[in-house]
Motif scaffolding. Structure first.
Motif, PDB file in Angstrom:
ATOM      1  N   GLU A   1     -44.025  28.438  -9.406  1.00 49.61           N
ATOM      2  CA  GLU A   1     -44.334  28.952  -8.076  1.00 49.61           C
ATOM      3  C   GLU A   1     -44.156  27.912  -6.982  1.00 49.61           C
ATOM      4  N   THR A   2     -44.597  26.687  -7.233  1.00 50.12           N
ATOM      5  CA  THR A   2     -44.666  25.710  -6.145  1.00 50.12           C
ATOM      6  C   THR A   2     -43.384  24.939  -5.911  1.00 50.12           C
ATOM      7  N   CYS A   3     -42.407  25.030  -6.804  1.00 53.33           N
ATOM      8  CA  CYS A   3     -41.202  24.208  -6.656  1.00 53.33           C
ATOM      9  C   CYS A   3     -39.920  25.009  -6.451  1.00 53.33           C
ATOM     10  N   LYS A   4     -39.878  26.255  -6.892  1.00 52.58           N
ATOM     11  CA  LYS A   4     -38.634  27.025  -6.800  1.00 52.58           C
ATOM     12  C   LYS A   4     -38.380  27.497  -5.371  1.00 52.58           C
ATOM     13  N   ARG A   5     -37.191  27.159  -4.845  1.00 55.45           N
ATOM     14  CA  ARG A   5     -36.767  27.641  -3.531  1.00 55.45           C
ATOM     15  C   ARG A   5     -35.661  28.688  -3.709  1.00 55.45           C
ATOM     16  N   PRO A   6     -35.571  29.724  -2.876  1.00 54.17           N
ATOM     17  CA  PRO A   6     -36.468  30.002  -1.756  1.00 54.17           C
ATOM     18  C   PRO A   6     -37.812  30.589  -2.191  1.00 54.17           C
ATOM     19  N   THR A   7     -37.909  31.170  -3.384  1.00 51.60           N
ATOM     20  CA  THR A   7     -39.202  31.656  -3.875  1.00 51.60           C
ATOM     21  C   THR A   7     -39.101  31.970  -5.358  1.00 51.60           C
ATOM     22  N   ALA A   8     -40.174  31.695  -6.075  1.00 57.62           N
ATOM     23  CA  ALA A   8     -40.228  32.006  -7.501  1.00 57.62           C
ATOM     24  C   ALA A   8     -40.240  33.506  -7.757  1.00 57.62           C
ATOM     25  N   ALA A   9     -40.534  34.294  -6.734  1.00 50.71           N
ATOM     26  CA  ALA A   9     -40.542  35.744  -6.927  1.00 50.71           C
ATOM     27  C   ALA A   9     -39.155  36.267  -7.285  1.00 50.71           C
TER      28      ALA A   9
ATOM     29  N   GLY B   1     -55.064  44.597  19.544  1.00 57.25           N
ATOM     30  CA  GLY B   1     -54.599  43.308  20.015  1.00 57.25           C
ATOM     31  C   GLY B   1     -53.146  43.369  20.438  1.00 57.25           C
ATOM     32  N   THR B   2     -52.651  42.213  20.837  1.00 58.06           N
ATOM     33  CA  THR B   2     -51.278  42.098  21.309  1.00 58.06           C
ATOM     34  C   THR B   2     -50.422  41.438  20.232  1.00 58.06           C
ATOM     35  N   ALA B   3     -49.294  42.045  19.917  1.00 59.10           N
ATOM     36  CA  ALA B   3     -48.416  41.537  18.859  1.00 59.10           C
ATOM     37  C   ALA B   3     -47.708  40.262  19.282  1.00 59.10           C
ATOM     38  N   ILE B   4     -47.707  39.284  18.389  1.00 57.79           N
ATOM     39  CA  ILE B   4     -46.877  38.085  18.505  1.00 57.79           C
ATOM     40  C   ILE B   4     -45.982  38.089  17.268  1.00 57.79           C
ATOM     41  N   VAL B   5     -44.684  38.239  17.466  1.00 54.96           N
ATOM     42  CA  VAL B   5     -43.780  38.513  16.349  1.00 54.96           C
ATOM     43  C   VAL B   5     -42.939  37.283  16.017  1.00 54.96           C
ATOM     44  N   PHE B   6     -42.949  36.928  14.732  1.00 54.05           N
ATOM     45  CA  PHE B   6     -42.118  35.833  14.223  1.00 54.05           C
ATOM     46  C   PHE B   6     -41.120  36.396  13.215  1.00 54.05           C
ATOM     47  N   ASP B   7     -39.874  35.959  13.327  1.00 50.45           N
ATOM     48  CA  ASP B   7     -38.841  36.363  12.385  1.00 50.45           C
ATOM     49  C   ASP B   7     -38.668  35.265  11.342  1.00 50.45           C
ATOM     50  N   GLY B   8     -39.516  35.311  10.338  1.00 50.68           N
ATOM     51  CA  GLY B   8     -39.460  34.344   9.250  1.00 50.68           C
ATOM     52  C   GLY B   8     -40.320  33.121   9.499  1.00 50.68           C
ATOM     53  N   PRO B   9     -40.544  32.321   8.438  1.00 53.15           N
ATOM     54  CA  PRO B   9     -41.444  31.173   8.547  1.00 53.15           C
ATOM     55  C   PRO B   9     -40.918  30.055   9.427  1.00 53.15           C
TER      56      PRO B   9
ATOM     57  N   ALA C   1     -41.222  36.018  -0.272  1.00 56.48           N
ATOM     58  CA  ALA C   1     -41.879  34.722  -0.445  1.00 56.48           C
ATOM     59  C   ALA C   1     -43.325  34.753   0.025  1.00 56.48           C
ATOM     60  N   GLU C   2     -44.103  33.769  -0.464  1.00 55.71           N
ATOM     61  CA  GLU C   2     -45.516  33.638  -0.079  1.00 55.71           C
ATOM     62  C   GLU C   2     -45.627  32.845   1.225  1.00 55.71           C
ATOM     63  N   VAL C   3     -45.054  33.386   2.278  1.00 55.09           N
ATOM     64  CA  VAL C   3     -44.999  32.654   3.545  1.00 55.09           C
ATOM     65  C   VAL C   3     -45.862  33.269   4.637  1.00 55.09           C
ATOM     66  N   VAL C   4     -46.529  34.392   4.314  1.00 56.85           N
ATOM     67  CA  VAL C   4     -47.373  35.014   5.338  1.00 56.85           C
ATOM     68  C   VAL C   4     -48.765  34.380   5.315  1.00 56.85           C
ATOM     69  N   ASN C   5     -48.781  33.053   5.271  1.00 61.00           N
ATOM     70  CA  ASN C   5     -50.034  32.278   5.338  1.00 61.00           C
ATOM     71  C   ASN C   5     -50.122  31.665   6.728  1.00 61.00           C
TER      72      ASN C   5
ATOM     73  N   ILE D   1     -50.162  40.009   9.881  1.00 57.83           N
ATOM     74  CA  ILE D   1     -49.494  41.120   9.205  1.00 57.83           C
ATOM     75  C   ILE D   1     -48.101  40.667   8.810  1.00 57.83           C
ATOM     76  N   GLY D   2     -47.657  41.012   7.592  1.00 55.71           N
ATOM     77  CA  GLY D   2     -46.325  40.605   7.174  1.00 55.71           C
ATOM     78  C   GLY D   2     -45.733  41.509   6.118  1.00 55.71           C
ATOM     79  N   ASP D   3     -44.392  41.512   6.035  1.00 54.93           N
ATOM     80  CA  ASP D   3     -43.710  42.285   4.999  1.00 54.93           C
ATOM     81  C   ASP D   3     -43.353  41.421   3.791  1.00 54.93           C
ATOM     82  N   GLY D   4     -43.981  40.237   3.715  1.00 48.54           N
ATOM     83  CA  GLY D   4     -43.879  39.400   2.532  1.00 48.54           C
ATOM     84  C   GLY D   4     -45.242  39.259   1.896  1.00 48.54           C
ATOM     85  N   ARG D   5     -45.382  38.206   1.103  1.00 46.48           N
ATOM     86  CA  ARG D   5     -46.610  38.011   0.351  1.00 46.48           C
ATOM     87  C   ARG D   5     -47.350  36.770   0.853  1.00 46.48           C
ATOM     88  N   GLN D   6     -48.525  36.575   0.309  1.00 40.37           N
ATOM     89  CA  GLN D   6     -49.357  35.419   0.623  1.00 40.37           C
ATOM     90  C   GLN D   6     -49.858  34.835  -0.686  1.00 40.37           C
TER      91      GLN D   6
END
Length: 610
Positions: A105-113, A433-441, A475-479, A497-502
């Motif tokens: 989990e911690t070393c595989k890029r872009p994600t072990a998933a 609330g008011t949305a603040i949108v990010f396209d990826g980490p 990926a686990e990037v919605v942290n 809120i995200g369409d990925g995992r944490q």
């Protein structure tokens, strides 16, 4: 089915004289096909095995080896396999150890998933195509557990899981530091200016003091605990720390038991029933388990042919209380959990409340028979059901114009978060609330601390483009942490809120696994920074407060532009998986794969190779 595996006869004992009793006999002892039998035997014998072993009627037991230098969380299996082999031999079996695709989990890029489905595919091919009568699945790091259970479900020959075990407790300046969990805390401390770079590294490193997987109730401990709750391990297996002598004894006992399972013809399809999955959902809530658990259990269920949905997680799990005091939802770590009784002690509490069904397990007994009365003596770590850490601690499944399904883990909603967002007397358990949108980490890391973003406590952070197709691999990037200037004011968490995992080790009460994802046309592709959004936990809804007409215009523009943009595939597997992978709410399975079920019984022995 009735839990009667102890009385189950090996099919061989009821077979006509001369019929094949074991799968492996089709390779090694088949007089009706002498030329191929000779070919299979001569090369298998070249390192010292003899006719009296391979033609003895003793079962061939595979050890699906996940341990390697590239997968440190599972590396202990290189040692555990020795004791597993001894158990197999003492019970009358012959061990065939083989490697399978690594996942770390911690070393595989872009994600072990990305690798979960790849390990699944490769293990299916080994279990079906080689002379294996039963298998020990060596689990540990997050994705290794579901990948192997998915494969065992697909092939459906006798199988049992053995995890590498959690690491010993981490300590730093007299406090427990949990693997993964301390990372999220430390980055907030560094962003707030409380620690520097070198102290950040030392603090995080302190959480991993020994061999083994995460010592928190992250995804690794969650999935191995749920493998035990499902019945796919021996009782008490999940929580034993990796360095303890008990872990090696468990390896030996697991090796012995798989031989017996082959003789009893006890298969995953006998164990992985609807009742078993409902038990696992209940146990997950009591544990404060990972938000990745629904993805993986839904995947396992789909491969065994049991209908399981994200709605089931709320239906069967939401009203279950949190009773396990482990990080990230609590205070303690893996060694404390084991000494308090582990999964059997948790299940005992649930049995006493009538929450556990008597589903069959790998030792031939039901989960109730294994765990009834196994109460803890340490009420600091495992609370009584009647006096829990938190009531209603399961997952909510939210829906609306943002997505059709997304999971929120309620056990990690902190008092601070609850008071700020969920205690408006005029609108309880809801917030706008008011949305603040990010396209990826990368976009998030670049802009999160920029004062020009005007992020305040009423902001809702979105991260999109990080799902199974968009990232790729979810990926686990919605942290997402709050901006540094808010952290310095004591505001430690914003709605996310995200369409990925944490990471399962994260204590952030985010809304995750949003499906459909932006890359496949989900509502997150339409949300814009500045939109008003409303989250209502009572109604289980999550919506952009934008008119249908405006959303229709945005979708038309999106489709005219070719859809939500995402990075090009970098490897053949990324392209292949993107083309056939399902949404997170559907288990992120390979869509063409789920029709292949119980393939050993369905198709029999594969065709000869020469």
């Amino acid at each position: 089915m009735k839990p009667t595996s102890k009385k189950t006869k090996n099919k061989a004992k009821n077979s006509p004289k001369g019929a094949l009793a074991l799968r492996s006999q089709a390779w090694f002892d088949n007089p009706a096909n002498a030329d191929m039998t000779a070919l299979y035997l001569e090369r298998t014998m070249n390192f010292g095995l003899g006719f009296d072993e391979l033609q003895s009627g003793r079962p061939i037991i595979g050890i699906a080896q996940t341990g390697s230098d590239i997968a440190p969380c599972n590396r202990h299996h290189l040692v555990l396999a020795e004791r597993t082999r001894e158990g197999i031999r003492d019970a009358g079996g012959i061990a065939f150890e083989f490697p399978i695709h690594p996942i770390q989990e911690t070393c595989k890029r872009p994600t072990a998933a990305l690798d979960r489905n790849l390990q699944y595919l490769s293990l299916v091919e080994v279990l079906y195509g080689y002379p294996i009568d039963g298998v020990v699945l060596t689990t540990g790091c997050d994705k290794t557990t579901p990948a192997q259970l998915m494969a065992a479900a697909t092939v459906d020959i006798p199988a049992i899981a053995l995890n590498s075990g959690p690491m010993l407790n981490g300590w730093y300046e007299g406090e427990r530091t949990g693997s993964g969990t301390i990372v999220w805390r430390a980055r907030e401390m560094m962003a707030a200016g409380k620690i520097g770079y070198q102290e950040f590294l030392k603090l995080v490193a302190s959480s991993a003091p020994s061999t083994g997987h995460c010592n928190t109730m992250g995804t690794a401990s969650t999935m191995n605990s749920l493998a035990e709750a499902l019945g796919m391990t021996l009782p008490g297996s999940a929580a034993i720390p990796a360095p303890y002598r008990d872990r090696q004894e468990m390896a030996y006992l697991t090796g012995k038991r798989i031989v017996e399972m082959v003789r009893e013809n006890l298969k995953p399809s006998d164990i992985l029933t609807r009742a078993a999955f409902e038990n696992a959902i209940v146990v997950n809530s009591a544990l404060g388990g990972s938000t990745n658990a629904p993805v993986h259990l839904i995947a396992i269920a789909r491969h065994i042919g049991v209908e399981l949905t994200a709605d089931d997680w709320e239906k069967h799990g939401y009203k279950i209380p949190l009773i396990v005091n482990l990080q990230p939802a609590g205070e303690y770590l893996g060694e404390d959990y084991y000494r308090a009784g582990g999964v059997p002690a948790v299940v005992a509490e649930l049995i006493a409340q009538g929450k556990i069904k008597p589903a069959l397990t790998a030792n031939g007994k039901t989960l109730v028979e294994n765990c009834e009365g196994q109460f803890t003596s340490d009420r600091k770590v495992i609370f009584p059901y009647a006096k829990p850490m938190k009531k209603n601690a399961g997952f909510l499944n939210l829906k609306g114009n943002l997505f059709d399904s997304a999971i929120m883990k309620t056990s990690v909603i902190t008092p601070e978060f609850h008071s700020r967002y969920l205690e408006d007397p005029k609108d309880p358990m809801a917030f706008e609330g008011t949305a603040i949108v990010f396209d990826g980490p990368e976009d998030y890391h670049r802009r999160i601390d920029d004062p020009k973003m005007k992020i305040d406590p009423k902001s809702v952070l979105f991260m999109r483009g990080v799902g199974p197709v968009g990232y790729p691999g979810a990926a686990e990037v919605v942290n997402m942490r709050a901006p540094s200037y808010l952290l310095k004011k004591g505001i430690t968490a914003l709605p996310c809120i995200g369409d990925g995992r944490q990471s399962g080790t994260s204590g952030s009460p985010s809304i995750l696994n949003a499906s459909p994802e932006a890359a496949t046309g989900g509502g997150l592709a339409l949300v814009q920074t500045g939109d008003r959004v409303r989250i209502d936990l009572k109604k289980r809804t999550a919506n952009m407060l934008v008119s249908d007409e405006e959303l229709a215009k945005r979708r038309a523009r999106l489709e005219a532009a070719g859809g939500y943009p995402y990075p090009a595939s970098q490897t053949p597997w990324q392209e292949i998986q993107r083309g056939i992978v399902d949404e997170l709410s559907e288990g992120m399975v390979l869509k063409p794969a789920v029709k292949y079920q119980k393939i050993h019984a369905t198709f029999g022995i594969p065709r000869d190779n020469h």
